[in-house]
Enzyme design. Structure first.
Site, PDB file in Angstrom:
ATOM      1  N   LYS A 192       9.180 -16.851 -17.933  1.00  0.00           N
ATOM      2  CA  LYS A 192       8.730 -16.640 -16.561  1.00  0.00           C
ATOM      3  C   LYS A 192       7.213 -16.548 -16.529  1.00  0.00           C
ATOM      4  O   LYS A 192       6.613 -15.632 -17.093  1.00  0.00           O
ATOM      5  CB  LYS A 192       9.302 -15.343 -15.977  1.00  0.00           C
ATOM      6  N   GLU A 266       1.787  -7.742 -25.760  1.00  0.00           N
ATOM      7  CA  GLU A 266       0.329  -7.886 -25.842  1.00  0.00           C
ATOM      8  C   GLU A 266      -0.229  -7.407 -24.511  1.00  0.00           C
ATOM      9  O   GLU A 266      -0.009  -8.029 -23.475  1.00  0.00           O
ATOM     10  CB  GLU A 266      -0.018  -9.351 -26.137  1.00  0.00           C
ATOM     11  N   CYS A 300      -7.829 -10.324 -21.623  1.00  0.00           N
ATOM     12  CA  CYS A 300      -7.497  -8.976 -22.091  1.00  0.00           C
ATOM     13  C   CYS A 300      -8.402  -8.544 -23.235  1.00  0.00           C
ATOM     14  O   CYS A 300      -8.633  -7.353 -23.434  1.00  0.00           O
ATOM     15  CB  CYS A 300      -6.030  -8.860 -22.468  1.00  0.00           C
ATOM     16  N   GLU A 397      -9.231  -0.659 -18.024  1.00  0.00           N
ATOM     17  CA  GLU A 397      -9.380  -2.121 -17.971  1.00  0.00           C
ATOM     18  C   GLU A 397      -9.610  -2.552 -16.522  1.00  0.00           C
ATOM     19  O   GLU A 397      -8.844  -2.194 -15.629  1.00  0.00           O
ATOM     20  CB  GLU A 397      -8.123  -2.789 -18.512  1.00  0.00           C
TER      21      GLU A 397
HETATM   22  P1  ADP Z   1      -1.317  -8.086 -14.086  1.00  0.00           P
HETATM   23  O1  ADP Z   1      -1.491  -6.665 -13.649  1.00  0.00           O
HETATM   24  O2  ADP Z   1      -2.370  -8.567 -14.985  1.00  0.00           O
HETATM   25  O3  ADP Z   1      -0.921  -9.019 -12.993  1.00  0.00           O
HETATM   26  P2  ADP Z   1       1.359  -7.692 -14.913  1.00  0.00           P
HETATM   27  O4  ADP Z   1       1.693  -6.908 -16.120  1.00  0.00           O
HETATM   28  O5  ADP Z   1       1.650  -7.107 -13.584  1.00  0.00           O
HETATM   29  O6  ADP Z   1      -0.141  -8.075 -15.087  1.00  0.00           O
HETATM   30  O7  ADP Z   1       2.039  -9.108 -14.962  1.00  0.00           O
HETATM   31  C1  ADP Z   1       2.247  -9.865 -16.134  1.00  0.00           C
HETATM   32  C2  ADP Z   1       3.577 -10.561 -16.022  1.00  0.00           C
HETATM   33  O8  ADP Z   1       4.606  -9.574 -15.990  1.00  0.00           O
HETATM   34  C3  ADP Z   1       3.766 -11.392 -14.757  1.00  0.00           C
HETATM   35  O9  ADP Z   1       4.507 -12.550 -15.092  1.00  0.00           O
HETATM   36  C4  ADP Z   1       4.559 -10.455 -13.870  1.00  0.00           C
HETATM   37  O10 ADP Z   1       5.323 -11.126 -12.888  1.00  0.00           O
HETATM   38  C5  ADP Z   1       5.461  -9.778 -14.879  1.00  0.00           C
HETATM   39  N1  ADP Z   1       6.005  -8.474 -14.478  1.00  0.00           N
HETATM   40  C6  ADP Z   1       5.517  -7.607 -13.557  1.00  0.00           C
HETATM   41  N2  ADP Z   1       6.296  -6.506 -13.491  1.00  0.00           N
HETATM   42  C7  ADP Z   1       7.314  -6.678 -14.377  1.00  0.00           C
HETATM   43  C8  ADP Z   1       8.446  -5.880 -14.803  1.00  0.00           C
HETATM   44  N3  ADP Z   1       8.685  -4.688 -14.282  1.00  0.00           N
HETATM   45  N4  ADP Z   1       9.247  -6.369 -15.764  1.00  0.00           N
HETATM   46  C9  ADP Z   1       8.995  -7.565 -16.332  1.00  0.00           C
HETATM   47  N5  ADP Z   1       7.967  -8.365 -15.979  1.00  0.00           N
HETATM   48  C10 ADP Z   1       7.126  -7.936 -15.022  1.00  0.00           C
END
Ligand code: ADP
Length: 488
Positions: A192, A266, A300, A397
């Site tokens: 995804k 990561e 990052c 960050e």
């Molecule tokens: P950022 O804050 O940099 O956008 P995220 O950690 O929110 O980073 O997002 C990184 C990825 O994780 C994206 O593909 C996002 O859709 C996905 N994501 C966000 N929340 C969840 C969750 N609870 N479980 C799994 N994947 C998630």
């Protein structure tokens, strides 16, 4: 939008040098890629993906749900059981090699789409993201039939179905980091991408089709965090590979505790670039600029903190400000652009929140003068001086082009300050003295340490963090190991 608005110091006006978009044929709508077919989302819902430099819509992207994720995991399991785990390493390698070649053939298209969808300068997507993505596939294609040599006497075995979740800062490259080693080791994949930057991952799914990859070996489901959570919580997943925020990383770790799912996470970072008085200062300044303003600070491992030895602080600060004034913020498709668009409105809000916070914490701010475009999401390169170790802009960050500067007198002080955040992803050391490099790097609690350079990546080199920056490594032999289990 063709003008670059911020470029004050430069005595010449660079004529726009726009990368052509005439070869780009985006579809209006992108469906899910499941079991080798393009499948409509079972909810019938789509969401928009926009160009952050213009706020214009680029395409509609399928919004997957639990049912679609389930279909994707089942397709991946079937492909694993019936095809992929039965193929020899040599045959798997051929497919991966083919994917690498097609990425190279379609490099120009991929670079432009990455820039349109994500806002990063075309120079970066063209010279960094896309070639590195191809290199990852080439590198792991080479390992597919050599696992026994990579891990002698350990009898390596694939894990099964990998659930992979990627962020928006390096969309195609992060997909390559995850898919290439997974396939080389004989696993199948449900991936995804991040919701603001799905397009190049969907083009990669097209490339998998073009390469004749057996149906179901790579599946792509699109949507927001809830879709990621469905992948994480699905019983049919054997391993989670996640790159993203520390907050979501913690949610994932909780979700899989008590299961036998393996994971590599990561997460965030707050890297320190340490500049000693004997460093080649001009190169260091270039490295600092590259380390934090590269890709708008959406990295990052960005060098978001600068630690300068007190004796050279004034000169480094002056050189840094001079260089910042010549940076070009503007149209990401222009080959002269140094700093492109911030990836989304919500990320711009986060960055602006931290800039406000920095001022409230009493730090002194410096930004080059000049006006930003009204349309689109933009942020000036920003410097904070007079910060304290405990300030939130030093500890947290920001994921934007914001640099906090501190000084130090002794090596011990530099190391203490560098290690004093919850993160431990990367760091940089600038000095003329080799022995100092070894001394300092061995004491830094960071997964990646660059010496007299910054933000250099290579498929052969492992990447990953300490502390709240996560665990597990991607890249190199370590990256293979994360997709295998061993009898010995
Ligand atoms: P950022 O804050 O940099 O956008 P995220 O950690 O929110 O980073 O997002 C990184 C990825 O994780 C994206 O593909 C996002 O859709 C996905 N994501 C966000 N929340 C969840 C969750 N609870 N479980 C799994 N994947 C998630």
């Amino acid at each position: 939008m063709s003008e670059n608005k911020i470029n004050l110091k430069s005595n010449w006006d660079l004529a726009p040098s726009l990368e052509s978009t005439s070869h780009i044929n985006l579809k209006k709508k992108y469906d899910l890629f499941i079991g080798g077919k393009w499948v409509k989302p079972s909810s019938g819902k789509y969401f928009d993906t926009n160009n952050p430099a213009t706020e214009e819509k680029l395409a509609s992207i399928a919004n997957a749900n639990k049912k679609d994720v389930d279909m994707a995991v089942k397709a991946a399991r079937k492909a694993y059981d019936t095809t992929w785990s039965k193929l020899s390493g040599k045959e798997r390698g051929k497919y991966i090699f083919r994917i690498a070649r097609i990425i190279q053939e379609r490099a120009k298209e991929l670079a432009v789409v990455e820039t349109l969808d994500g806002g990063k300068p075309i120079r970066e997507s063209r010279d960094i993201d896309i070639p590195l993505a191809a290199n990852h596939f080439f590198y792991y294609a080479g390992w597919a039939d050599k696992l026994e040599y990579a891990f002698p006497n350990r009898n390596p075995k694939s894990l099964g179905v990998a659930g992979q979740i990627t962020p928006w800062n390096f969309p195609l490259l992060m997909a390559a980091w995850k898919i290439a080693p997974a396939l080389a080791c004989g696993n199948t994949v449900v991936l995804k991408p991040a919701e603001t930057t799905s397009l190049t991952t969907l083009l990669l799914a097209e490339i998998c089709e073009q390469a004749g990859l057996p149906a179901g070996v790579v599946n792509v489901v699109t949507g927001a965090g809830d879709v990621g959570a469905e992948i994480v919580n699905h019983d049919g997943i054997d391993k989670i590979a996640f790159t993203g925020s520390t907050g979501v990383g913690k949610i994932i770790q909780k979700a899989i505790s008590g299961t036998d799912k393996k994971a590599t996470l990561e997460l965030g970072g707050k890297a320190a670039n340490i500049v000693f008085e004997d460093a080649p200062l001009d190169q260091a300044v270039e490295g600092i600029i590259n380390g934090i303003f590269f890709n708008q600070g959406h990295v990052c491992c960005a060098g978001s903190r600068l630690l300068v030895q007190e004796s050279v602080y004034d000169v480094v600060l002056r050189k840094l400000k001079d260089r910042m004034e010549s940076l070009i913020v503007g149209n990401p498709l222009d080959k002269n652009t140094d700093i492109g668009a911030i990836n989304s409105k919500s990320q711009l809000d986060t960055i602006n929140h931290y800039i406000k916070l920095g001022k409230e914490e009493g730090a002194e701010i410096y930004q080059p003068e000049g006006k930003l475009e009204k349309k689109g999401y933009w942020c000036k390169p920003t410097l904070f001086t007079g910060v304290a170790q405990s300030n939130r802009i030093v500890q947290e960050e920001i994921f934007g082009p914001v640099l906090a500067i501190q000084t130090f007198r002794t090596i011990e002080e530099a190391i203490t300050k560098a290690n004093n955040t919850p993160y431990g992803l990367s760091a940089g050391v600038w000095t003329d003295k080799g022995s100092k490099i070894f001394n300092v790097t061995s004491q830094l609690r960071a997964g990646i340490v660059w010496a007299n350079t910054f933000n250099k990546f290579d498929p052969t080199s492992p990447f990953g963090g300490y502390k709240e920056s996560g665990f597990g490594r991607e890249g190199g032999l370590h990256g293979l190991e994360a997709y295998l289990e061993f009898e010995n």
